[in-house]
Design a protein around this motif. Structure first.
Motif, PDB file in Angstrom:
ATOM      1  N   VAL A  98      40.726  75.464  19.691  1.00 27.09           N
ATOM      2  CA  VAL A  98      39.547  76.382  20.116  1.00 27.09           C
ATOM      3  C   VAL A  98      39.842  77.691  19.809  1.00 27.09           C
ATOM      4  O   VAL A  98      41.046  78.372  20.442  1.00 27.09           O
ATOM      5  CB  VAL A  98      39.195  76.141  21.556  1.00 27.09           C
ATOM      6  N   PRO A  99      38.933  78.589  19.061  1.00 29.05           N
ATOM      7  CA  PRO A  99      39.199  79.860  19.133  1.00 29.05           C
ATOM      8  C   PRO A  99      39.533  80.624  20.537  1.00 29.05           C
ATOM      9  O   PRO A  99      38.817  80.204  21.459  1.00 29.05           O
ATOM     10  CB  PRO A  99      37.983  80.381  18.559  1.00 29.05           C
ATOM     11  N   GLY A 100      40.364  81.382  20.374  1.00 29.29           N
ATOM     12  CA  GLY A 100      40.834  82.142  21.776  1.00 29.29           C
ATOM     13  C   GLY A 100      42.154  81.234  22.347  1.00 29.29           C
ATOM     14  O   GLY A 100      42.577  82.182  23.099  1.00 29.29           O
ATOM     15  N   THR A 101      42.492  80.350  21.819  1.00 32.37           N
ATOM     16  CA  THR A 101      43.779  79.587  22.187  1.00 32.37           C
ATOM     17  C   THR A 101      44.953  80.466  21.715  1.00 32.37           C
ATOM     18  O   THR A 101      45.867  80.331  22.512  1.00 32.37           O
ATOM     19  CB  THR A 101      43.688  78.291  21.756  1.00 32.37           C
ATOM     20  N   ILE A 102      44.989  80.809  20.749  1.00 28.90           N
ATOM     21  CA  ILE A 102      46.064  81.548  20.187  1.00 28.90           C
ATOM     22  C   ILE A 102      46.199  82.996  20.759  1.00 28.90           C
ATOM     23  O   ILE A 102      45.110  83.817  20.610  1.00 28.90           O
ATOM     24  CB  ILE A 102      46.002  81.597  18.538  1.00 28.90           C
ATOM     25  N   LYS A 103      47.191  83.485  21.205  1.00 27.69           N
ATOM     26  CA  LYS A 103      47.245  84.867  21.692  1.00 27.69           C
ATOM     27  C   LYS A 103      48.584  85.697  21.298  1.00 27.69           C
ATOM     28  O   LYS A 103      49.568  84.981  20.908  1.00 27.69           O
ATOM     29  CB  LYS A 103      47.505  84.556  23.374  1.00 27.69           C
ATOM     30  N   TYR A 158      50.577  77.303  18.962  1.00 28.42           N
ATOM     31  CA  TYR A 158      49.795  77.463  17.643  1.00 28.42           C
ATOM     32  C   TYR A 158      49.829  78.611  16.880  1.00 28.42           C
ATOM     33  O   TYR A 158      49.736  79.770  17.624  1.00 28.42           O
ATOM     34  CB  TYR A 158      48.398  77.096  18.364  1.00 28.42           C
ATOM     35  N   THR A 159      49.731  78.497  15.719  1.00 30.43           N
ATOM     36  CA  THR A 159      49.777  80.079  14.754  1.00 30.43           C
ATOM     37  C   THR A 159      48.788  79.737  13.724  1.00 30.43           C
ATOM     38  O   THR A 159      48.792  80.976  13.209  1.00 30.43           O
ATOM     39  CB  THR A 159      51.163  79.842  14.255  1.00 30.43           C
ATOM     40  N   GLU A 160      47.797  78.949  13.709  1.00 32.62           N
ATOM     41  CA  GLU A 160      46.821  78.693  12.793  1.00 32.62           C
ATOM     42  C   GLU A 160      45.408  78.144  13.190  1.00 32.62           C
ATOM     43  O   GLU A 160      45.553  77.089  14.123  1.00 32.62           O
ATOM     44  CB  GLU A 160      47.242  78.272  11.433  1.00 32.62           C
ATOM     45  N   HIS A 161      44.354  78.265  12.793  1.00 26.14           N
ATOM     46  CA  HIS A 161      43.186  77.601  12.952  1.00 26.14           C
ATOM     47  C   HIS A 161      42.961  76.934  11.620  1.00 26.14           C
ATOM     48  O   HIS A 161      42.846  77.303  10.683  1.00 26.14           O
ATOM     49  CB  HIS A 161      42.074  78.434  13.361  1.00 26.14           C
ATOM     50  N   VAL A 162      42.234  75.346  12.013  1.00 29.13           N
ATOM     51  CA  VAL A 162      42.097  74.626  10.739  1.00 29.13           C
ATOM     52  C   VAL A 162      40.572  74.210  11.225  1.00 29.13           C
ATOM     53  O   VAL A 162      40.314  73.712  11.919  1.00 29.13           O
ATOM     54  CB  VAL A 162      42.759  73.306  10.894  1.00 29.13           C
ATOM     55  N   CYS A 163      39.624  74.376  10.027  1.00 30.08           N
ATOM     56  CA  CYS A 163      38.219  74.103   9.980  1.00 30.08           C
ATOM     57  C   CYS A 163      38.346  72.262   9.980  1.00 30.08           C
ATOM     58  O   CYS A 163      38.782  71.945   8.750  1.00 30.08           O
ATOM     59  CB  CYS A 163      37.524  74.709   9.115  1.00 30.08           C
ATOM     60  N   GLY A 185      38.583  71.907   6.392  1.00 25.71           N
ATOM     61  CA  GLY A 185      39.832  72.112   5.570  1.00 25.71           C
ATOM     62  C   GLY A 185      40.590  73.172   5.203  1.00 25.71           C
ATOM     63  O   GLY A 185      41.836  73.420   5.165  1.00 25.71           O
ATOM     64  N   SER A 186      39.717  74.282   5.595  1.00 21.66           N
ATOM     65  CA  SER A 186      40.468  75.684   5.575  1.00 21.66           C
ATOM     66  C   SER A 186      41.226  76.094   6.753  1.00 21.66           C
ATOM     67  O   SER A 186      41.054  75.743   7.635  1.00 21.66           O
ATOM     68  CB  SER A 186      39.144  76.602   5.582  1.00 21.66           C
ATOM     69  N   VAL A 187      42.277  77.004   6.262  1.00 23.29           N
ATOM     70  CA  VAL A 187      43.318  77.093   7.129  1.00 23.29           C
ATOM     71  C   VAL A 187      43.306  78.601   7.146  1.00 23.29           C
ATOM     72  O   VAL A 187      43.408  79.477   6.435  1.00 23.29           O
ATOM     73  CB  VAL A 187      44.763  76.585   6.844  1.00 23.29           C
ATOM     74  N   CYS A 188      43.030  79.142   8.564  1.00 25.97           N
ATOM     75  CA  CYS A 188      43.272  80.718   8.941  1.00 25.97           C
ATOM     76  C   CYS A 188      44.608  80.869   9.703  1.00 25.97           C
ATOM     77  O   CYS A 188      44.645  80.486  10.891  1.00 25.97           O
ATOM     78  CB  CYS A 188      42.085  81.125   9.582  1.00 25.97           C
ATOM     79  N   ILE A 189      45.561  81.524   8.986  1.00 24.88           N
ATOM     80  CA  ILE A 189      46.656  81.841   9.999  1.00 24.88           C
ATOM     81  C   ILE A 189      46.452  83.133  10.584  1.00 24.88           C
ATOM     82  O   ILE A 189      46.042  84.319  10.229  1.00 24.88           O
ATOM     83  CB  ILE A 189      47.759  82.025   8.787  1.00 24.88           C
TER      84      ILE A 189
END
Length: 488
Positions: free
Chosen positions: A148-153, A134-139, A116-120
């Motif tokens: 998937v990590p690496g998608t955001i550039k 995409y602008t954030e990752h959600v656990c 549930g953690s969100v990393c912006i």
């Protein structure tokens, strides 16, 4: 054999208390922890005495959930605090790494994150911008980051590399080796033997993938000198000297046709310079009858003929012949007859005439003067009204520097109880000779002049501005004559 079992029932008085069975002082063993263990481990395998403390430790990749700490405590009543099963081990997502110019908060990058953690995401510098939806990752509950990590550039807004320009370079070199950031500038520089042709030698990256002009609207072309004149009795060893083009560095070597020899020529070759001019700058090649290459008899004459655009000059400008004398000398002396540049015809001067009148149609000799006479209603622009033909066939001052500009009368003021036939009379300047007619309203008539203004050559109106008025008509019939009076 028979046995008699006698059961005695005793009735207890109502006042007697019921004695309850004693309660066990032990706490039951703790439930099994998925993805974790208790310390000591016996807490999960047998009951524990009151006061026993059992800590919970999660496996790698999992974190505690459900309590402020990780301790179960057995109370004197045989109950665990907190209740058994309250503390669990929850899956986590691994720390995020910096990649594609993207970074996250320090917690997201240095430790595992709960479900549930969100990393912006944010770009490493202000020069970069997030690229994508995409602008954030959600656990997730499964311990997986989404997306998937690496998608955001993060990409730096930039323009594509420029190709090489023929006969030139683009600097800085990074403009051709990679993408150029927005607001950066690239410039075209031609080789020294070439010159830039185009609207602008500068490319400016105005937006992502957008240059300020279309590559390649600029090119480098070879510097070209104008063709040499087609001189009488003169040829050149090289081709195209009189037809062109000749580029910087080319040399034209003149020679005289049979029966003629070079005379009064300072050089045997003309070189096209980087400034697109020939050196020597004054090209004057004379080929006269070959009197100087062999001895000539008494009375022999050798004529000097000037090329187009040149005139005879010198102490013996009245003659074009050299004559061999009895003593073996030439008369006049060799070199005294010269051909000097004439000044080209001036052409017409706008709003003016030239004196003498042939100044605008014929070449003029050195020292000739041409006066500019401005037309009526115009004024001279410049410090002098006269052109003078100087050495080298150059007019002084430069052609086009003496001009005549039209004189204008100012806009007129409105007429009370009247109007002008042309509304421009109120708003614009007017050329010499312009007429503005006044029309009075019904019941009024012009007073003071003939009813119109005319712009004069001195930029003033005639009659004077505002002198024409519209006066009220007062009619008196007297012997069939109508007399008009101005109302005062």
């Amino acid at each position: 054999m028979y046995f008699h079992i006698v059961i005695y029932l005793f009735l207890m008085p109502a006042s007697m208390a019921i004695i309850q069975a004693p309660v066990s002082p032990y706490c039951n063993k703790l439930s099994v922890f998925p993805h974790g263990v208790t310390i000591p481990r016996g807490c999960q395998y047998s009951g524990q005495y009151p006061g026993t403390r059992c800590s919970v430790s999660c496996d790698f990749g999992y974190v505690l959930k459900g309590s402020t700490d990780n301790i179960y405590t057995c109370t004197s009543g045989g109950k665990w605090v907190p209740d058994d099963g309250t503390i669990t081990c929850q899956t986590t997502c691994p720390p995020l790494n910096r990649s594609n110019n993207v970074m996250f908060s320090s917690d997201c990058m240095t430790s595992r994150s709960r479900a549930g953690s969100v990393c912006i995401a944010q770009c490493i510098t202000n020069r970069y911008e997030l690229d994508g939806v995409y602008t954030e990752h959600v656990c997730s509950a499964q311990g997986v980051w989404g997306p998937v990590p690496g998608t955001i550039k993060c990409n730096c807004p930039s323009c594509p590399p420029l190709s090489f320009v023929a006969n030139g370079i683009i600097y800085p070199s990074s403009c051709t080796q990679g993408w150029t950031p927005v607001n950066e500038t690239c410039r075209v520089q031609c080789q020294i033997s070439h010159e830039f042709t185009g609207s602008n030698a500068t490319y400016f990256c105005v937006d992502h993938n957008t240059w300020s002009q279309t590559p390649y609207s600029s090119v480098c072309q070879r510097r070209v000198c104008p063709p040499l004149r087609d001189f009488a009795n003169v040829s050149f060893r090289e081709d195209n000297c009189t037809t062109g083009p000749k580029v910087a560095g080319d040399v034209c070597h003149p020679y005289c046709e049979d029966g003629y020899g070079l005379f009064d020529t300072e050089t045997d070759g003309y070189t096209c310079q980087l400034n697109k001019q020939w050196l020597p700058s004054t090209v004057n090649i004379l080929c006269i009858q070959d009197c100087l290459r062999s001895k000539q008899g008494f009375g022999k004459k050798c004529s000097v003929q000037c090329n187009s655009g040149f005139e005879l000059s010198g102490s013996n400008a009245i003659t074009s012949d050299y004559e061999c004398q009895l003593d073996g000398s030439w008369k006049p002396s060799p070199g005294s007859i010269k051909c000097e540049c004439q000044c080209p015809a001036l052409g017409g001067v706008t709003l003016a005439t030239l004196t003498p009148p042939f100044c605008h149609t014929y070449w003029q000799n050195q020292g000739a003067k041409c006066k500019v006479n401005c037309d009526d209603g115009t004024s001279l622009v410049g410090t002098t009204d006269e052109f003078t033909c100087g050495p080298g066939g150059i007019w002084t001052p430069a052609v086009g520097s003496i001009k005549c500009a039209a004189n204008y009368c100012p806009a007129l003021s409105p007429v009370t109880n009247g109007r002008f036939g042309d509304y421009d009379c109120l708003y614009n300047r007017h050329l010499y000779g312009t007429v503005c007619v006044v029309f009075c309203q019904e019941g009024y008539s012009t007073y003071g002049s003939q009813g119109h203004y005319r712009c004069q050559a001195n930029t003033e109106w005639y009659p004077a501005a505002s002198s024409i008025e519209c006066a009220r008509e007062c009619k008196f019939e007297l012997n069939y004559l109508i007399i008009f009076f101005k109302q005062v």
